[in-house]
Scaffold this motif. Structure first.
Motif, PDB file in Angstrom:
ATOM      1  N   ARG A 296       0.769  -1.143  -0.197  1.00 57.47           N
ATOM      2  CA  ARG A 296       0.131  -0.064   0.103  1.00 57.47           C
ATOM      3  C   ARG A 296       0.607   1.227  -0.027  1.00 57.47           C
ATOM      4  N   ALA A 297       2.085   1.010  -0.338  1.00 49.74           N
ATOM      5  CA  ALA A 297       3.165   2.405  -0.328  1.00 49.74           C
ATOM      6  C   ALA A 297       2.706   2.991  -1.618  1.00 49.74           C
ATOM      7  N   VAL A 298       2.876   4.596  -1.708  1.00 49.57           N
ATOM      8  CA  VAL A 298       2.750   5.209  -2.848  1.00 49.57           C
ATOM      9  C   VAL A 298       3.857   6.073  -3.106  1.00 49.57           C
ATOM     10  N   PHE A 299       4.192   6.013  -4.335  1.00 49.50           N
ATOM     11  CA  PHE A 299       5.578   6.511  -4.841  1.00 49.50           C
ATOM     12  C   PHE A 299       5.164   7.571  -5.948  1.00 49.50           C
ATOM     13  N   HIS A 300       5.164   8.876  -5.451  1.00 47.86           N
ATOM     14  CA  HIS A 300       4.775   9.861  -6.296  1.00 47.86           C
ATOM     15  C   HIS A 300       5.989  10.303  -7.175  1.00 47.86           C
ATOM     16  N   GLY A 301       7.103  10.099  -6.971  1.00 49.56           N
ATOM     17  CA  GLY A 301       8.423  10.318  -7.816  1.00 49.56           C
ATOM     18  C   GLY A 301       8.963   8.849  -8.120  1.00 49.56           C
ATOM     19  N   ARG A 302      10.140   9.191  -8.686  1.00 54.02           N
ATOM     20  CA  ARG A 302      10.757   7.974  -8.925  1.00 54.02           C
ATOM     21  C   ARG A 302      11.259   7.083  -8.001  1.00 54.02           C
TER      22      ARG A 302
ATOM     23  N   ARG B  55       1.493   1.700  -5.180  1.00 58.43           N
ATOM     24  CA  ARG B  55       1.221   2.514  -6.257  1.00 58.43           C
ATOM     25  C   ARG B  55       2.468   3.514  -6.528  1.00 58.43           C
ATOM     26  N   ALA B  56       2.445   3.526  -7.706  1.00 58.04           N
ATOM     27  CA  ALA B  56       3.719   4.502  -8.364  1.00 58.04           C
ATOM     28  C   ALA B  56       3.354   5.210  -9.382  1.00 58.04           C
ATOM     29  N   SER B  57       3.900   6.302  -9.587  1.00 62.98           N
ATOM     30  CA  SER B  57       3.436   7.440 -10.617  1.00 62.98           C
ATOM     31  C   SER B  57       3.938   6.763 -11.974  1.00 62.98           C
ATOM     32  N   ALA B  58       3.183   6.895 -12.904  1.00 61.41           N
ATOM     33  CA  ALA B  58       3.276   6.336 -14.462  1.00 61.41           C
ATOM     34  C   ALA B  58       4.232   7.292 -15.234  1.00 61.41           C
ATOM     35  N   SER B  59       4.425   8.659 -14.768  1.00 61.77           N
ATOM     36  CA  SER B  59       4.773   9.575 -15.679  1.00 61.77           C
ATOM     37  C   SER B  59       6.311   9.641 -15.510  1.00 61.77           C
TER      38      SER B  59
ATOM     39  N   ASP C 253      11.804  -9.472 -10.320  1.00 56.17           N
ATOM     40  CA  ASP C 253      10.663 -10.376 -10.043  1.00 56.17           C
ATOM     41  C   ASP C 253       9.488  -9.421  -9.659  1.00 56.17           C
ATOM     42  N   THR C 254       9.507  -8.016  -9.564  1.00 54.03           N
ATOM     43  CA  THR C 254       8.332  -7.297  -9.150  1.00 54.03           C
ATOM     44  C   THR C 254       7.431  -7.185 -10.234  1.00 54.03           C
ATOM     45  N   THR C 255       5.989  -7.608  -9.927  1.00 51.59           N
ATOM     46  CA  THR C 255       4.931  -7.612 -10.834  1.00 51.59           C
ATOM     47  C   THR C 255       4.484  -6.162 -10.936  1.00 51.59           C
ATOM     48  N   VAL C 256       4.498  -5.769 -12.089  1.00 46.08           N
ATOM     49  CA  VAL C 256       3.872  -4.074 -12.224  1.00 46.08           C
ATOM     50  C   VAL C 256       2.738  -4.200 -13.185  1.00 46.08           C
ATOM     51  N   GLY C 257       1.609  -3.521 -12.910  1.00 47.08           N
ATOM     52  CA  GLY C 257       0.779  -3.325 -13.758  1.00 47.08           C
ATOM     53  C   GLY C 257       0.074  -1.911 -13.888  1.00 47.08           C
ATOM     54  N   ARG C 258      -0.599  -1.629 -14.761  1.00 50.03           N
ATOM     55  CA  ARG C 258      -1.022  -0.190 -14.885  1.00 50.03           C
ATOM     56  C   ARG C 258      -2.343  -0.107 -14.617  1.00 50.03           C
TER      57      ARG C 258
ATOM     58  N   ASP D 133      -4.003   3.129 -14.490  1.00 48.91           N
ATOM     59  CA  ASP D 133      -4.930   4.170 -15.391  1.00 48.91           C
ATOM     60  C   ASP D 133      -3.526   5.056 -15.900  1.00 48.91           C
ATOM     61  N   ASP D 134      -3.793   6.011 -16.538  1.00 47.52           N
ATOM     62  CA  ASP D 134      -2.592   6.912 -17.150  1.00 47.52           C
ATOM     63  C   ASP D 134      -1.639   7.523 -16.109  1.00 47.52           C
ATOM     64  N   GLU D 135      -2.180   7.271 -14.850  1.00 50.76           N
ATOM     65  CA  GLU D 135      -1.403   8.286 -13.874  1.00 50.76           C
ATOM     66  C   GLU D 135      -0.709   7.175 -12.975  1.00 50.76           C
ATOM     67  N   TRP D 136      -1.290   6.164 -12.732  1.00 53.52           N
ATOM     68  CA  TRP D 136      -0.549   5.106 -11.617  1.00 53.52           C
ATOM     69  C   TRP D 136      -0.281   3.699 -12.162  1.00 53.52           C
ATOM     70  N   LEU D 137       0.863   3.400 -11.660  1.00 48.20           N
ATOM     71  CA  LEU D 137       1.037   1.891 -11.882  1.00 48.20           C
ATOM     72  C   LEU D 137       0.924   1.001 -10.519  1.00 48.20           C
ATOM     73  N   VAL D 138       0.439  -0.068 -10.526  1.00 53.05           N
ATOM     74  CA  VAL D 138       0.377  -1.111  -9.528  1.00 53.05           C
ATOM     75  C   VAL D 138       1.080  -1.918  -9.217  1.00 53.05           C
ATOM     76  N   LEU D 139       1.628  -2.317  -8.211  1.00 57.98           N
ATOM     77  CA  LEU D 139       2.662  -3.457  -7.701  1.00 57.98           C
ATOM     78  C   LEU D 139       1.511  -4.464  -7.240  1.00 57.98           C
ATOM     79  N   THR D 140       2.099  -5.710  -7.396  1.00 60.34           N
ATOM     80  CA  THR D 140       1.362  -6.899  -6.821  1.00 60.34           C
ATOM     81  C   THR D 140       2.088  -7.744  -6.494  1.00 60.34           C
ATOM     82  N   ASP D 141       1.909  -8.674  -5.618  1.00 59.78           N
ATOM     83  CA  ASP D 141       2.529  -9.936  -5.264  1.00 59.78           C
ATOM     84  C   ASP D 141       2.252 -11.095  -6.064  1.00 59.78           C
ATOM     85  N   PRO D 142       3.449 -12.021  -6.330  1.00 60.73           N
ATOM     86  CA  PRO D 142       2.935 -12.964  -7.385  1.00 60.73           C
ATOM     87  C   PRO D 142       2.038 -14.072  -6.685  1.00 60.73           C
TER      88      PRO D 142
END
Length: 449
Positions: free
Chosen positions: A397-403, A421-425, A433-438, A440-449
């Motif tokens: 549930r962490a949020v990364f607004h920057g890199r 969540r992480a910024s998609a910009s 092995d980190t699973t990253v999904g999108r 929307d246009d603003e956010w990426l979502v990280l999920t555990d396998p």
């Protein structure tokens, strides 16, 4: 304890008639023997023989009388010798008892004299102690009166008087430190002269907390709850149980190079604060503290727990710091840049619900145990380059607004990133092995396998 000798039987005097009776018995015995012998001599047939036998009988009778008398004389002489010996023993016993009595009397006299001398010494010591206590009380009361003066210069003199009193009387130091702390806890009037008096009180406390000279007062605890301190300098001090709860510390507050023991409650408002090279095993409690200016824990070596729950930081640096016990920054807010470069967290680290408004740097940091970053919000760059995660890491549930960058980081096990969540910009460097999904246009979502 020796057993007393049995009492001697009383010596009875021989009556005169007993000696006369013995003499009569001797004469009677001699007469009986003489009569018997004469009777035997008369039986002789020849007159010449009869005469000779009668003469021998008389001689024998006299011999018996003489022998009996001699025996009685020997008996009396033996009794006299026995009486003399018993008298000698009696005299010796009496002399020994007299000597023992004299020894007891002498010992009693010496004991009484020693007890009297001890009593006089105790009385003299009590009088001297009372005089010293009265003098000490008078000096203390006089110094307190000076501290309570309306004139700042007089108050300053009272503080110096208290300091001299504590330097000369170690048993009074806790009381004097309590008075100095109470003075600093009092409301401070807006007067430059009073500011100088309060700074003098602060310097006095710090001077006697440095274990590098004869001015050190060991084992002193400071209760500065609610105090207003300006440029409080405890650098190099040995601190035991410091309480700054509710204090307002303006200027620069320095604990650089201090050695801390016990518990330090630092829930206060700070402007700038320096904790560089801080060492010791004290428990540091900074819960809900407020740091308006820069804070530095660079190279600190903390052997006790560090609690910064709900703390508000400005720019903060833990560069090269070593935290040997569990540390918590839950709900803390970092308004400025936060640097943990090469810091070592040897026990658990918790940064749940923590907010980083600016740069958060954990380059080459070491996490030897559990590292929790759940619900942590990184408002700008979050750098974990070269970091070592030797235990479990959780970024759920962490949020990364920057890199976010984990380039070169080593992880003993796959980190948990569920629903982070992480910024998609911007471009991110995630652990392998980190699973990253999108989303929307603003956010990426990280999920555990």
């Amino acid at each position: 304890m020796s057993t007393p000798p049995p009492p001697e039987k009383p010596l009875r005097v021989m009556p005169w008639w007993l000696a006369l009776l013995g003499l009569l018995l001797a004469v009677l015995l001699g007469w009986l023997v003489l009569d018997w012998l004469l009777g035997e001599a008369d039986r002789a047939a020849q007159p010449d023989t009869r005469a000779t036998l009668r003469v021998d009988a008389i001689r024998t009778g006299l011999t018996v009388v003489a022998g009996t008398g001699g025996g009685l004389a020997l008996l009396l002489a033996a009794r006299r010798q026995w009486i003399n010996e018993r008298g000698q023993r009696h005299q010796e016993a009496v002399a020994a008892r007299d000597q023992a009595h004299r020894d007891r009397v002498q010992a009693h006299a010496e004991a009484v004299a020693y007890a009297g001398q001890r009593h006089q010494e105790r009385q003299a010591a009590a009088v001297e102690h009372d005089a010293a206590e009265r003098r000490l009380t008078e000096l203390y009361v006089r110094a307190i009166e000076l501290v309570g003066s309306d004139n700042p210069a007089v108050r300053l003199g009272g503080l110096h008087a208290l300091e001299r009193l504590g330097q000369d009387n170690p048993e009074q130091r806790p009381t004097i430190v309590a008075v100095l702390c109470a003075y600093l806890r009092m409301p401070a009037p807006d007067d430059p002269r009073e500011t100088e008096v309060r700074r003098t009180a602060q310097r006095m406390l710090a001077r006697h907390l440095r274990a590098d000279g004869d001015d050190w007062w060991p084992g002193i605890a400071l209760d500065l709850t609610g105090a207003r301190l300006h440029d409080f300098d405890a650098a190099g001090c040995t601190l035991v149980d410091l309480d700054l709860t509710g204090a307002v510390c303006t200027g620069t507050t320095s604990f650089a190079g201090a050695v801390v023991r016990g518990r330090l409650r630092l829930t206060a408002e700070f402007a700038d604060a320096i904790f560089e090279d801080l060492t010791g095993d004290a428990e540091l409690v900074l819960d809900d503290a407020r740091f308006a200016g820069p804070v530095s824990f660079d190279r600190a070596d903390l052997g006790g727990t560090l609690s910064c729950r709900g703390t508000s930081f400005g720019p903060v640096s833990f560069r090269g710091a070593t935290l040997r016990q569990p540390s918590s920054f839950d709900r803390a807010r970092f308004a400025g840049s936060a640097t943990f470069r090469e810091a070592a967290f040897l026990a658990g680290l918790s940064m749940e619900h923590t907010t980083f408004a600016a740069y958060a740097g954990f380059r080459r940091a070491r996490f030897a145990d559990l590292a929790l970053f759940r619900w942590t919000e990184f408002g700008a760059e979050a750098w974990f380059e070269g970091a070592r995660f030797e235990g479990a890491a959780n970024f759920g549930r962490a949020v990364f607004h920057g890199r976010a960058s984990f380039e070169g980081a080593t992880l003993a096990r796959r980190p948990l990133v569920d629903q982070a969540r992480a910024s998609a910009s911007v471009t991110h460097d995630w652990p392998a092995d980190t699973t990253v999904g999108r989303r929307d246009d603003e956010w990426l979502v990280l999920t555990d396998p």
